[in-house]
Design an enzyme around this catalytic site. Sequence first.
Site, PDB file in Angstrom:
ATOM      1  N   ARG A  51       0.804  -1.227   0.000  1.00 47.83           N
ATOM      2  CA  ARG A  51       0.000   0.000   0.000  1.00 47.83           C
ATOM      3  C   ARG A  51       0.833   1.272   0.000  1.00 47.83           C
ATOM      4  O   ARG A  51       0.578   2.199  -0.761  1.00 47.83           O
ATOM      5  CB  ARG A  51      -0.880   0.077   1.263  1.00 47.83           C
ATOM      6  N   THR A  52       1.799   1.335   0.887  1.00 45.40           N
ATOM      7  CA  THR A  52       2.478   2.617   1.062  1.00 45.40           C
ATOM      8  C   THR A  52       3.211   3.001  -0.214  1.00 45.40           C
ATOM      9  O   THR A  52       3.050   4.108  -0.730  1.00 45.40           O
ATOM     10  CB  THR A  52       3.439   2.557   2.264  1.00 45.40           C
ATOM     11  N   LYS A  80      25.718  -3.698  -2.213  1.00 51.70           N
ATOM     12  CA  LYS A  80      27.164  -3.539  -2.438  1.00 51.70           C
ATOM     13  C   LYS A  80      27.834  -2.876  -1.247  1.00 51.70           C
ATOM     14  O   LYS A  80      29.033  -2.632  -1.249  1.00 51.70           O
ATOM     15  CB  LYS A  80      27.405  -2.666  -3.676  1.00 51.70           C
ATOM     16  N   ARG A 101      11.421   4.013   3.128  1.00 48.91           N
ATOM     17  CA  ARG A 101      11.114   3.047   4.205  1.00 48.91           C
ATOM     18  C   ARG A 101      12.384   2.279   4.515  1.00 48.91           C
ATOM     19  O   ARG A 101      13.098   1.845   3.600  1.00 48.91           O
ATOM     20  CB  ARG A 101      10.011   2.092   3.757  1.00 48.91           C
ATOM     21  N   HIS A 129       5.381   5.922  11.473  1.00 51.26           N
ATOM     22  CA  HIS A 129       4.849   5.780  10.113  1.00 51.26           C
ATOM     23  C   HIS A 129       3.878   6.941   9.881  1.00 51.26           C
ATOM     24  O   HIS A 129       2.664   6.764   9.839  1.00 51.26           O
ATOM     25  CB  HIS A 129       4.135   4.429   9.998  1.00 51.26           C
TER      26      HIS A 129
HETATM   27  C1  NCD Z   1       1.916  -0.987   8.156  1.00 47.98           C
HETATM   28  C2  NCD Z   1       3.424  -0.821   8.285  1.00 47.98           C
HETATM   29  O1  NCD Z   1       4.152  -0.980   7.305  1.00 47.98           O
HETATM   30  O2  NCD Z   1       3.825  -0.473   9.385  1.00 47.98           O
HETATM   31  N1  NCD Z   1       1.538  -1.211   6.832  1.00 47.98           N
HETATM   32  C3  NCD Z   1       1.209  -0.138   6.055  1.00 47.98           C
HETATM   33  O3  NCD Z   1       2.052   0.666   5.722  1.00 47.98           O
HETATM   34  N2  NCD Z   1      -0.083   0.047   5.739  1.00 47.98           N
HETATM   35  C4  NCD Z   1       1.347  -1.976   9.085  1.00 47.98           C
HETATM   36  C5  NCD Z   1       1.926  -3.352   9.087  1.00 47.98           C
HETATM   37  O4  NCD Z   1       2.813  -3.676   8.304  1.00 47.98           O
HETATM   38  O5  NCD Z   1       1.452  -4.137   9.908  1.00 47.98           O
END
Ligand code: NCD
Length: 305
Positions: A51-52, A80, A101, A129
Amino acid sequence: MKHLIDPTDLSVEEIDAIMDLALDIIDHKDKYSEVCKGKKLATLFFEPSTRTRLSFEAAMMELGGNVLGFSSADSSSATKGESVGDTVRVVSCYADIIAMRHPKEGAPHFASFVSDVPIINAGDGGHNHPTQTLTDLLTIRREKGRLNNFTIGLCGDLKFGRTVHSLIKALSRYEGIRFILISPKELRVPDYIITEVFEKNTIEYKEVSTMEEVMDELDIIYMTRVQKERFFNEADYVRLKDTYILDSAKLKQAKSDLAILHPLPRVNEIAVEVDDDPRACYFRQALNGKFVRMALIMTLLGVHA
Ligand code: NCD
């Protein structure tokens, strides 16, 4: 130049403005379809995501911009031995904004020191997040019509769940929010959330170990997955992973206007039968994630319709 590393990097007024912009985008998509023409978003994902990453990329495309990036550390020069600092310094020559991320807490914060373009934290380890939080806030605002005066239950892995930490920090700045923390004792929220957020700001909260004992008090329930990848010990994960399963039977005690949220991915913690319940908001929540990221990208790039 502004980065978004922690949800409190944005003031309540700035968050409300991003929500307002997201709502306008929802109603007038065409008005925004070229506002980021010629701009590039880089998505640097050193950890898995569906999703993100995809909602960031869809968001930039719907604003008329372009996207580039990588979706795992394996496909970057991290394999590397390149440092995060060098990767970000280089990518900031190619892109106008970066969503990153990383499994290490603080990596996007560090990146913001060496980047020439805005950095967005798209999840750092078990820490924060903030763009999921914007998604959650927009969802609450759309579903409940307000961001104050409600009781929210946060259920599951409150220790490693970064979405929970960021959401608590952000919501603690609104009036009249009561928090009910539902977790096994091994997965309680970190102590700094208790002392630095709840106690420091005298916010009402309680910790319980079952959802049944509080279900009828809740206006919102925020379910989370047990974060397998953050456990040191597989046996502990297996023992804790199915502690909470929200199903139709448990929802019989809930308010008729309860909002059920989940950042997704879901593993087992919400039974599929709940998906047809009008109180289930989690797929609408995922859609809101795209709109709020469109509003965030525009805000950080300083572009207007
Ligand atoms: C979440 C995350 O990555 O922290 N997912 C997301 O971005 N919607 C929640 C999760 O992974 O449980």
